[in-house]
Design a protein around this motif. Structure first.
Motif, PDB file in Angstrom:
ATOM      1  N   LYS A 291      -9.114   5.186  -8.889  1.00 44.18           N
ATOM      2  CA  LYS A 291      -8.299   5.772  -7.828  1.00 44.18           C
ATOM      3  C   LYS A 291      -8.064   7.236  -8.161  1.00 44.18           C
ATOM      4  O   LYS A 291      -8.694   7.811  -9.039  1.00 44.18           O
ATOM      5  CB  LYS A 291      -6.967   5.019  -7.700  1.00 44.18           C
ATOM      6  CG  LYS A 291      -7.127   3.583  -7.278  1.00 44.18           C
ATOM      7  CD  LYS A 291      -7.549   3.490  -5.834  1.00 44.18           C
ATOM      8  CE  LYS A 291      -7.711   2.042  -5.422  1.00 44.18           C
ATOM      9  NZ  LYS A 291      -8.206   1.877  -4.108  1.00 44.18           N
ATOM     10  N   SER A 292      -7.068   7.852  -7.536  1.00 48.88           N
ATOM     11  CA  SER A 292      -6.896   9.299  -7.677  1.00 48.88           C
ATOM     12  C   SER A 292      -6.425   9.740  -9.052  1.00 48.88           C
ATOM     13  O   SER A 292      -6.408  10.911  -9.329  1.00 48.88           O
ATOM     14  CB  SER A 292      -5.917   9.795  -6.619  1.00 48.88           C
ATOM     15  OG  SER A 292      -4.637   9.264  -6.814  1.00 48.88           O
TER      16      SER A 292
ATOM     17  N   GLU B  46       1.908   6.393  -7.047  1.00 51.02           N
ATOM     18  CA  GLU B  46       0.779   7.192  -7.504  1.00 51.02           C
ATOM     19  C   GLU B  46       1.070   8.680  -7.327  1.00 51.02           C
ATOM     20  O   GLU B  46       0.835   9.488  -8.231  1.00 51.02           O
ATOM     21  CB  GLU B  46      -0.466   6.788  -6.725  1.00 51.02           C
ATOM     22  CG  GLU B  46      -1.747   7.168  -7.388  1.00 51.02           C
ATOM     23  CD  GLU B  46      -2.960   6.535  -6.720  1.00 51.02           C
ATOM     24  OE1 GLU B  46      -4.037   6.666  -7.308  1.00 51.02           O
ATOM     25  OE2 GLU B  46      -2.856   5.926  -5.635  1.00 51.02           O
TER      26      GLU B  46
ATOM     27  N   SER C  18       0.989   4.061  -2.996  1.00 49.17           N
ATOM     28  CA  SER C  18       0.757   5.475  -2.700  1.00 49.17           C
ATOM     29  C   SER C  18       1.910   6.347  -3.178  1.00 49.17           C
ATOM     30  O   SER C  18       1.690   7.422  -3.739  1.00 49.17           O
ATOM     31  CB  SER C  18       0.555   5.677  -1.198  1.00 49.17           C
ATOM     32  OG  SER C  18      -0.630   5.055  -0.793  1.00 49.17           O
TER      33      SER C  18
ATOM     34  N   GLN D 194       0.832  -1.204   0.000  1.00 48.78           N
ATOM     35  CA  GLN D 194       0.000   0.000   0.000  1.00 48.78           C
ATOM     36  C   GLN D 194       0.867   1.254   0.000  1.00 48.78           C
ATOM     37  O   GLN D 194       0.558   2.234  -0.692  1.00 48.78           O
ATOM     38  CB  GLN D 194      -0.943  -0.010   1.195  1.00 48.78           C
ATOM     39  CG  GLN D 194      -2.026  -1.056   1.082  1.00 48.78           C
ATOM     40  CD  GLN D 194      -2.864  -1.177   2.337  1.00 48.78           C
ATOM     41  OE1 GLN D 194      -2.548  -0.613   3.388  1.00 48.78           O
ATOM     42  NE2 GLN D 194      -3.946  -1.930   2.243  1.00 48.78           N
TER      43      GLN D 194
END
Length: 78
Positions: A73-74, A17, A14, A10
């Motif tokens: 997602k973002s 990303e 992150s 994770q």
């Protein structure tokens, strides 16, 4: 219960990303190249071989990456 490996995964997601978003925001990479990077990563996992359990894990990773591409997602910011 989450494992240390899941937390590491994770965290890595992150960080990656955030880096891709920063590169996009600063105009260092156009959207199509970022999507290409993500597609290459997904394809690597889609084509991975191994035991049934390993293949299932790779498929889950590919599915997650493909969800990011489609705006799950973002990256929907882009």
């Amino acid at each position: 219960m989450s494992t240390a490996g899941e937390h590491a995964g994770q965290a890595a997601l992150s960080i990656c990303e955030a880096l891709l978003l920063a590169m996009s925001d600063r105009g260092l990479l156009p959207e199509h190249e970022i999507v290409g990077i993500l597609r290459d990563a997904a394809a690597t996992h889609e084509n991975a071989v191994g035991t049934e359990l390993e293949t299932e894990g790779h498929r889950a990773v590919a599915d997650l990456i493909n969800a990011i591409i489609t705006g799950g997602k973002s990256f929907s910011r882009m």
